[in-house]
Design a protein around this motif. Sequence first.
Motif, short mmCIF file in Angstrom:
data_model
loop_
_atom_site.label_atom_id
_atom_site.label_comp_id
_atom_site.label_asym_id
_atom_site.label_seq_id
_atom_site.Cartn_x
_atom_site.Cartn_y
_atom_site.Cartn_z
N GLU A 44 11.23 -4.10 13.46
CA GLU A 44 9.82 -3.82 13.28
C GLU A 44 9.54 -3.34 11.85
O GLU A 44 10.42 -2.82 11.17
CB GLU A 44 9.36 -2.76 14.28
N ARG A 45 8.30 -3.51 11.45
CA ARG A 45 7.89 -3.02 10.16
C ARG A 45 7.96 -1.49 10.16
O ARG A 45 7.51 -0.85 11.10
CB ARG A 45 6.48 -3.49 9.85
N GLU A 46 8.53 -0.93 9.09
CA GLU A 46 8.69 0.52 9.06
C GLU A 46 8.11 1.11 7.78
O GLU A 46 8.10 0.47 6.72
CB GLU A 46 10.17 0.91 9.17
N PHE A 47 7.65 2.32 7.92
CA PHE A 47 7.08 3.06 6.80
C PHE A 47 8.17 3.41 5.79
O PHE A 47 9.29 3.74 6.17
CB PHE A 47 6.44 4.35 7.33
N VAL A 48 7.81 3.31 4.51
CA VAL A 48 8.74 3.69 3.44
C VAL A 48 8.20 4.89 2.67
O VAL A 48 8.87 5.90 2.54
CB VAL A 48 8.99 2.51 2.49
N ALA A 49 6.98 4.77 2.16
CA ALA A 49 6.42 5.84 1.35
C ALA A 49 4.91 5.66 1.21
O ALA A 49 4.40 4.55 1.33
CB ALA A 49 7.06 5.87 -0.04
N VAL A 50 4.23 6.76 0.96
CA VAL A 50 2.80 6.72 0.67
C VAL A 50 2.53 7.81 -0.37
O VAL A 50 3.18 8.86 -0.36
CB VAL A 50 1.95 6.93 1.93
N ILE A 51 1.60 7.52 -1.25
CA ILE A 51 1.29 8.49 -2.29
C ILE A 51 -0.13 8.99 -2.11
O ILE A 51 -1.04 8.22 -1.80
CB ILE A 51 1.50 7.88 -3.69
N GLY A 52 -0.30 10.29 -2.30
CA GLY A 52 -1.60 10.89 -2.12
C GLY A 52 -2.43 10.82 -3.38
O GLY A 52 -2.11 10.09 -4.32
N TRP A 53 -3.50 11.56 -3.38
CA TRP A 53 -4.43 11.55 -4.50
C TRP A 53 -4.17 12.78 -5.35
O TRP A 53 -4.04 13.87 -4.86
CB TRP A 53 -5.85 11.56 -3.95
N ARG A 54 -4.08 12.57 -6.65
CA ARG A 54 -3.88 13.62 -7.64
C ARG A 54 -2.63 14.43 -7.33
O ARG A 54 -1.54 13.92 -7.43
CB ARG A 54 -5.12 14.49 -7.73
N ASP A 55 -2.73 15.68 -6.95
CA ASP A 55 -1.56 16.54 -6.83
C ASP A 55 -0.88 16.50 -5.46
O ASP A 55 0.09 17.20 -5.24
CB ASP A 55 -1.95 18.00 -7.13
N ALA A 56 -1.40 15.69 -4.58
CA ALA A 56 -0.79 15.61 -3.25
C ALA A 56 0.61 15.03 -3.35
O ALA A 56 0.82 14.03 -4.03
CB ALA A 56 -1.65 14.77 -2.32
N SER A 57 1.57 15.64 -2.70
CA SER A 57 2.95 15.17 -2.75
C SER A 57 3.10 13.89 -1.95
O SER A 57 2.54 13.75 -0.87
CB SER A 57 3.89 16.24 -2.19
N PRO A 58 3.88 12.96 -2.45
CA PRO A 58 4.13 11.73 -1.69
C PRO A 58 4.92 12.02 -0.41
O PRO A 58 5.61 13.03 -0.31
CB PRO A 58 4.96 10.88 -2.66
N LEU A 59 4.81 11.11 0.52
CA LEU A 59 5.60 11.18 1.75
C LEU A 59 6.61 10.05 1.74
O LEU A 59 6.30 8.94 1.31
CB LEU A 59 4.70 11.05 2.97
#
Length: 126
Positions: A44-59
């Motif tokens: 299945e398709r799986e999450f790798v990473a997402v980036i937030g806005w400005r100072d939000a830490s990536p996941l």
Amino acid sequence: QVHLVESGGGFVQAGDSVRLSCVASGRTFSDSLPGWFRQAPGKEREFVAVIGWRDASPLYADSVKGRFTISRDDANNTVVYLQMTNLNPEDTALYYCATTSLSKFGKTSSRDFGYWGQGTQVTVAS
């Protein structure tokens, strides 16, 4: 409507590094959150990473934490990158760029991402 195009995939050896790029057209990333998913054959398709806005830490997914880095070009807000290091064969997959709304930061399900690119293949040989 936003159109996403990924690039940078290829065939590499275990331990190599690759940087993927995702370019948006039609709209910028200023009002959305760009992320990366991947799908290996038969999985299945799986999450790798997402980036937030400005100072939000990536996941990051646990499987890539410490090896992959997501970043965005804040100058024009149309490009997001995925720097992948210390690649291993388990990272072999079709990598997709996708966007979700600002209110959904923290969501990692593919169902929460509304726009998708066509994907770029990364193959890691042992």
